[in-house]
Design an enzyme around this catalytic site. Sequence first.
Site, short mmCIF file in Angstrom:
data_model
loop_
_atom_site.label_atom_id
_atom_site.label_comp_id
_atom_site.label_asym_id
_atom_site.label_seq_id
_atom_site.Cartn_x
_atom_site.Cartn_y
_atom_site.Cartn_z
CG PHE A 128 -1.99 0.94 1.26
CD1 PHE A 128 -2.99 0.90 0.30
CD2 PHE A 128 -2.07 1.90 2.25
CE1 PHE A 128 -4.04 1.80 0.31
CE2 PHE A 128 -3.13 2.81 2.28
CZ PHE A 128 -4.10 2.76 1.31
CG ASP A 207 -0.56 -3.03 6.56
OD1 ASP A 207 -1.66 -3.43 7.01
OD2 ASP A 207 -0.35 -1.86 6.19
CE1 TYR A 232 -9.95 2.10 6.34
CE2 TYR A 232 -9.14 2.98 8.42
CZ TYR A 232 -8.98 2.78 7.07
OH TYR A 232 -7.85 3.25 6.45
CE LYS A 233 -8.44 -0.83 4.32
NZ LYS A 233 -6.99 -0.82 4.19
NE ARG A 382 -9.89 -2.50 -3.98
CZ ARG A 382 -9.38 -2.02 -2.85
NH1 ARG A 382 -8.28 -2.57 -2.34
NH2 ARG A 382 -9.94 -1.04 -2.20
C1 LIG Z 1 -6.27 0.34 4.38
C2 LIG Z 1 -4.82 0.19 4.56
C3 LIG Z 1 -4.10 1.09 5.34
C4 LIG Z 1 -4.81 2.27 5.94
O1 LIG Z 1 -3.98 3.14 6.56
P1 LIG Z 1 -4.58 4.39 7.33
O2 LIG Z 1 -3.46 4.87 8.14
O3 LIG Z 1 -5.76 3.91 8.12
O4 LIG Z 1 -5.04 5.37 6.31
C5 LIG Z 1 -2.76 0.86 5.50
N1 LIG Z 1 -2.14 -0.20 4.93
C6 LIG Z 1 -2.81 -1.08 4.17
C7 LIG Z 1 -2.11 -2.24 3.57
C8 LIG Z 1 -4.17 -0.91 3.95
O5 LIG Z 1 -4.84 -1.77 3.19
#
Ligand SMILES: *Cc1c(COP(=O)(O)O)cnc(C)c1O
Length: 422
Positions: A128, A207, A232-233, A382
């Site tokens: 990400f 992560d 939040y996912k 997606r």
């Molecule tokens: C959704 C996601 C994030 C989100 O990071 P925030 O700090 O909450 O914006 C980080 N890493 C990955 C791999 C994600 O999928």
Amino acid sequence: MAIRTDAAYAAELDAQDELAAFRQRFVIDDPNLIYLDGNSLGRLPRATRERSHTLIDTEWGQRLIRSWNEGWFDMPERIGAKIAQLIGAAPDEVIVADSTSVNLFKLVVGALRLQHGRTRILTDNLNFPSDLYILQGAIELLGGRHRLNILESPDGVHGPVEAIHAALDENVALLTLSHTVFKSGYTYDLAALTAAAHDAGALVLWDLSHSVGALPIDLRAANADLAVGCTYKYLNGGPGAPAFLYVRRDLQERLGNPISGWMGQRNLFAFDLHYQPARSIRRYLTGTPPIVSLALIEPGVDLLLEAGIERVRAKSERQTGYLIALWEALLQPVGFTLNSPHDSRWRGSHISLGHPEGLRIDLALINDCNVLPDFRAPDNIRLGVAPLYTSYAELHAAAVWMRRIVDERLYEKYPREAPVVT
Ligand SMILES: *Cc1c(COP(=O)(O)O)cnc(C)c1O
């Protein structure tokens, strides 16, 4: 796999689904909305709405400051201990705090300081972007002594596993990867890569944002060092809800928190002028937790614990498999490519389908078909499967719409430029 592509078959699959009843535990405001974005923002659990009333009206409205001693103060560890059950960690190895990006920063800096002498950081180009930005910022903060190796996926779908193995040597301080990657949904073998990194003396930071709540994770069995993840996912914790971090117990003594604040202080109400980190996972806290959004994470985690992560994963594999079969039958013939692993062992809970007109097809789905997927450049639509509330009928209807949008060229009325949030 040959499957039936009729709606009656999807209805049969729903009738056999042992998790089907969980859908009623969520707020479904528009029963005709096909929501396939639970991998970006999970639906609102009904119990969360109830919880918000007691939180606001009673705990804040009536009990005021007394609530800190009536459950607020311990909340980061208490909810962390529940998330620990979903990721195979001990209750005192997980805490809820800050955002995923900030937690990543804290653990990256802590890990690099522990590994002094080693100067390389390994990651991949499927990670990400925020994770890469955090790594770049951490390197700068530490004086520019580290080098970031971004290993390239062989095909844009699967992780560069061989290249990672080949790059692990005595100069690698840290290997950090998304366990399940956000575009293709490819999922790494967490235990195998952790073991390989340990053989080279490197620490590993996973992560778990796109894995937690979607598939079983066993950090203890893998002897994992460090992890962060999003709530939040698939945990359905609500927009911007605080994230979690995991530090293996024996590392907690040695790995410092570079953002040392009073909430991580050993005896915070002594108001000592010298920082001494707490002798527990609380040392990774910094400031006062956002109690309102923190408290609202818990009902979603409870739903997953009640359903059982093994059953959630079993349904997720069946549903993503069903989607792939629908792609083969209906969508491949009209130009869609499968941008996710075909083999269920290597995929998380979303399926990415590419199409040269992907963005405009996405806009037609949202605006004309009441289907909400999301879009990741350059051409990925997606389709997120959240097994607690996604039905087979929804997957079927979405695939039928995608076929129709192409057959009838319904996307042609949309512009080629992307809106801000996709
Ligand atoms: C959704 C996601 C994030 C989100 O990071 P925030 O700090 O909450 O914006 C980080 N890493 C990955 C791999 C994600 O999928």
